[in-house]
Design a protein around this motif. Structure first.
Motif, mmCIF file in Angstrom:
data_model
loop_
_atom_site.group_PDB
_atom_site.id
_atom_site.type_symbol
_atom_site.label_atom_id
_atom_site.label_comp_id
_atom_site.label_asym_id
_atom_site.label_seq_id
_atom_site.Cartn_x
_atom_site.Cartn_y
_atom_site.Cartn_z
ATOM 1 N N UNK A 262 0.804 -1.337 -0.041
ATOM 2 C CA UNK A 262 0.004 -0.091 -0.137
ATOM 3 C C UNK A 262 0.758 1.236 0.095
ATOM 4 N N UNK A 263 1.968 1.201 0.741
ATOM 5 C CA UNK A 263 2.880 2.424 0.497
ATOM 6 C C UNK A 263 3.492 2.774 -0.729
ATOM 7 N N UNK A 264 3.692 1.638 -1.622
ATOM 8 C CA UNK A 264 4.173 1.591 -2.976
ATOM 9 C C UNK A 264 3.169 2.373 -3.731
ATOM 10 N N UNK A 265 1.862 1.785 -3.497
ATOM 11 C CA UNK A 265 0.886 2.371 -4.284
ATOM 12 C C UNK A 265 0.737 4.014 -3.931
ATOM 13 N N UNK A 266 0.930 4.101 -2.892
ATOM 14 C CA UNK A 266 0.679 5.664 -2.395
ATOM 15 C C UNK A 266 2.045 6.612 -2.927
ATOM 16 N N UNK A 267 3.102 5.868 -3.709
ATOM 17 C CA UNK A 267 4.321 6.637 -3.867
ATOM 18 C C UNK A 267 4.055 7.516 -5.480
ATOM 19 N N UNK A 268 4.181 8.753 -5.572
ATOM 20 C CA UNK A 268 4.285 9.363 -6.700
ATOM 21 C C UNK A 268 5.308 8.848 -7.699
ATOM 22 N N UNK A 269 5.155 8.818 -8.987
ATOM 23 C CA UNK A 269 6.042 8.361 -9.933
ATOM 24 C C UNK A 269 7.139 8.917 -9.879
ATOM 25 N N UNK A 270 7.359 10.468 -9.606
ATOM 26 C CA UNK A 270 8.775 10.973 -9.705
ATOM 27 C C UNK A 270 9.547 10.593 -8.640
ATOM 28 N N UNK A 271 9.170 9.796 -7.406
ATOM 29 C CA UNK A 271 9.827 9.647 -6.278
ATOM 30 C C UNK A 271 10.558 8.044 -6.401
ATOM 31 N N UNK A 272 10.102 7.354 -7.434
ATOM 32 C CA UNK A 272 10.685 5.895 -7.545
ATOM 33 C C UNK A 272 11.861 6.107 -8.272
ATOM 34 N N UNK A 273 12.767 5.249 -7.618
ATOM 35 C CA UNK A 273 14.322 5.191 -8.356
ATOM 36 C C UNK A 273 14.663 3.759 -8.297
ATOM 37 N N UNK A 274 15.595 3.202 -8.892
ATOM 38 C CA UNK A 274 16.159 1.953 -9.101
ATOM 39 C C UNK A 274 17.623 2.344 -9.252
ATOM 40 N N UNK A 275 18.594 1.777 -8.293
ATOM 41 C CA UNK A 275 19.937 2.016 -8.320
ATOM 42 C C UNK A 275 20.545 0.739 -8.023
ATOM 43 N N UNK A 276 21.696 0.432 -8.652
ATOM 44 C CA UNK A 276 22.523 -0.492 -8.131
ATOM 45 C C UNK A 276 23.489 -0.279 -7.056
ATOM 46 N N UNK A 277 23.612 -1.154 -6.071
ATOM 47 C CA UNK A 277 24.403 -0.717 -4.975
ATOM 48 C C UNK A 277 26.028 -1.244 -5.239
ATOM 49 N N UNK A 278 26.859 -0.012 -4.689
ATOM 50 C CA UNK A 278 28.368 -0.150 -5.047
ATOM 51 C C UNK A 278 29.110 0.181 -4.044
ATOM 52 N N UNK A 279 30.514 -0.128 -4.020
ATOM 53 C CA UNK A 279 31.319 0.446 -2.666
ATOM 54 C C UNK A 279 32.532 0.488 -3.540
ATOM 55 N N UNK A 280 33.430 1.087 -2.411
ATOM 56 C CA UNK A 280 35.062 1.257 -2.986
ATOM 57 C C UNK A 280 35.831 0.818 -1.891
ATOM 58 N N UNK A 281 36.608 -0.122 -1.783
ATOM 59 C CA UNK A 281 37.457 -0.582 -0.767
ATOM 60 C C UNK A 281 38.667 0.163 -0.694
ATOM 61 N N UNK A 282 38.959 0.742 0.401
ATOM 62 C CA UNK A 282 40.279 1.901 0.320
ATOM 63 C C UNK A 282 41.406 1.068 0.778
ATOM 64 N N UNK A 283 42.058 -0.025 -0.008
ATOM 65 C CA UNK A 283 43.054 -0.699 0.441
ATOM 66 C C UNK A 283 44.280 -0.003 0.577
ATOM 67 N N UNK A 284 45.051 0.039 1.749
ATOM 68 C CA UNK A 284 46.129 0.771 1.938
ATOM 69 C C UNK A 284 47.258 0.173 1.065
#
Length: 405
Positions: A262-284
């Protein structure tokens, strides 16, 4: 599928009346000259500009977008984030607008990105942000200045460059940093809107499945933030069509709790996003240092991390106040050079950032498991114990020197 409900000041300093260190603004041979240029008007860039202003140092912020990026959803800030908000003078404006999460042993609130950016930008002089300024190239100029060339072929010669230009930072790439690494899962996010008032208590709700997890948290009296994280062998194509994003999200959550749908159905189109999750390991010794001469990285430009600990934006805020104090020592007190200030900043921040990045990655790997037997142990043994342990939030402890006005 498991549903778990986890248990849910510094004095404000007034602007100084002392003379501030102002940027040099001049045009020579078509090249504009500035003392300090911050690349990126996101959270890290604006927070850094405000923190520098609090120690009496002004800067210019360049942003590729035509205006503040007021879209998107919200970010959850823990006590370390609010400690920084107090220090830079925006906490009192933000607190009344957003709900404090119940049953937490510390202050936790989800804040709308657009509202936060506006609050930060309003602390800066009107001409401090230059929009529609997309960076095209960067190179070292004369006298160790850095030449920033933009898409419209305008050029700024900067004595100091602070790169706050996000996970795909052109400045970080110029400094030799590798692209962030995709971690194997993506996330849908959105902001449900209830004009007549949302019906949920101010607490975080998590739902765990096999290779899929979701959660939601009330942001204000009328808005609820939600996310769905799912395993994917590749980031996949970039999708911006909201109808497709909504359909894919609902397909992942068939037979899941009705309140989440129900929360998703109440969501305006312009706030829905899809992103891949990434990171960077700062190896010394492997990853480049945080600075190169008088160019330095802040926030996601340096240390993108997965959102599993809710510390990406909080750590960017930490970066801002630590760097501001270091630059204050260099430019106002003269106790060190700018290059030394940047090296000191990196030496202080790395021991905190690197372990948090690793920990966030490992937590995500645990929560994204898809083996039925292992998930049962995770949901019924591991996660409930972690939720009850006070030390699970120990990483939100953060101390810094007061901003010296």
């Amino acid at each position: 599928m498991a549903i778990l409900l986890p248990p849910s000041k510094w004095p404000l300093r007034h602007p100084s009346r002392r003379r501030r260190v102002r940027p040099v603004v001049a045009v020579a041979g078509g090249v504009r000259k500035e003392d300090i240029v911050i690349v990126g008007a996101g959270i890290s860039g604006l927070a850094t500009a405000v923190a520098l202003q609090r120690v009496g140092i002004e800067s210019v912020v360049v942003e590729q977008a035509a205006s503040l990026r007021s879209g998107g959803t919200s970010l959850t800030f823990f006590k370390n984030g609010w400690k920084v908000f107090d220090a830079i003078g925006v906490a009192d404006e933000l607190r009344p607008q957003f709900l404090k999460i119940e049953e937490c042993v510390q202050e936790v609130r989800a804040v709308e990105r657009g509202t936060l950016l506006e609050a930060l930008a309003n602390r800066l002089p009107p001409a401090a942000i230059s929009f529609s300024s997309k960076l095209k190239s960067i190179k070292t100029g004369h006298n160790d200045d850095t030449l920033l060339t933009f898409e419209d072929d305008s050029v700024i010669s900067a004595k100091v460059v602070i790169a706050c230009d996000g996970i795909r930072s052109p400045v970080a790439k110029w400094m030799g940093f590798p692209d962030p690494r995709y971690v194997g899962h993506c996330a849908f996010r959105g902001l449900g809107v209830y004009p007549d008032g949302q019906p949920f208590k101010p607490r975080v709700t998590y739902v765990y499945g096999r290779g899929v997890r979701a959660g939601y948290v009330p942001v204000s009296s009328t808005k609820v933030y939600w996310f769905v994280c799912f395993n994917s062998p590749s980031p996949g194509p970039k999708i911006t069509d909201p109808s497709i994003l909504r359909q894919e999200t609902e397909n992942l959550l068939r037979d899941w709790p009705s309140e989440l749908l129900s929360i998703i159905k109440s969501t305006p189109d312009d706030t829905i996003i899809r992103t891949p999750l990434v990171d960077r390991w700062l190896w010394p010794g492997v990853t480049p240092p945080v600075s190169s001469g008088k160019v330095v990285l802040v926030g996601d430009a340096w240390h993108p991390m997965t959102p599993n600990l809710g510390q990406g934006a909080c750590c960017a805020l930490e970066d801002a106040v630590v760097l501001a104090n270091k630059l204050g020592e260099a430019m106002k007190l003269g106790t060190m050079s700018v290059e030394e200030a940047f090296r000191s900043y990196g030496a202080e921040r790395w021991p905190r950032i690197f372990p948090l990045t690793l920990r966030a990655n490992l937590v995500g790997a645990l929560l994204q498991l898809d083996n039925k037997a292992v998930c049962s142990i995770r949901d019924n043994v591991i996660v409930p114990k972690l939720v009850r342990l006070g030390p699970i939030l120990e990483h939100t402890n953060f101390d810094f020197e007061p901003l010296q006005i």
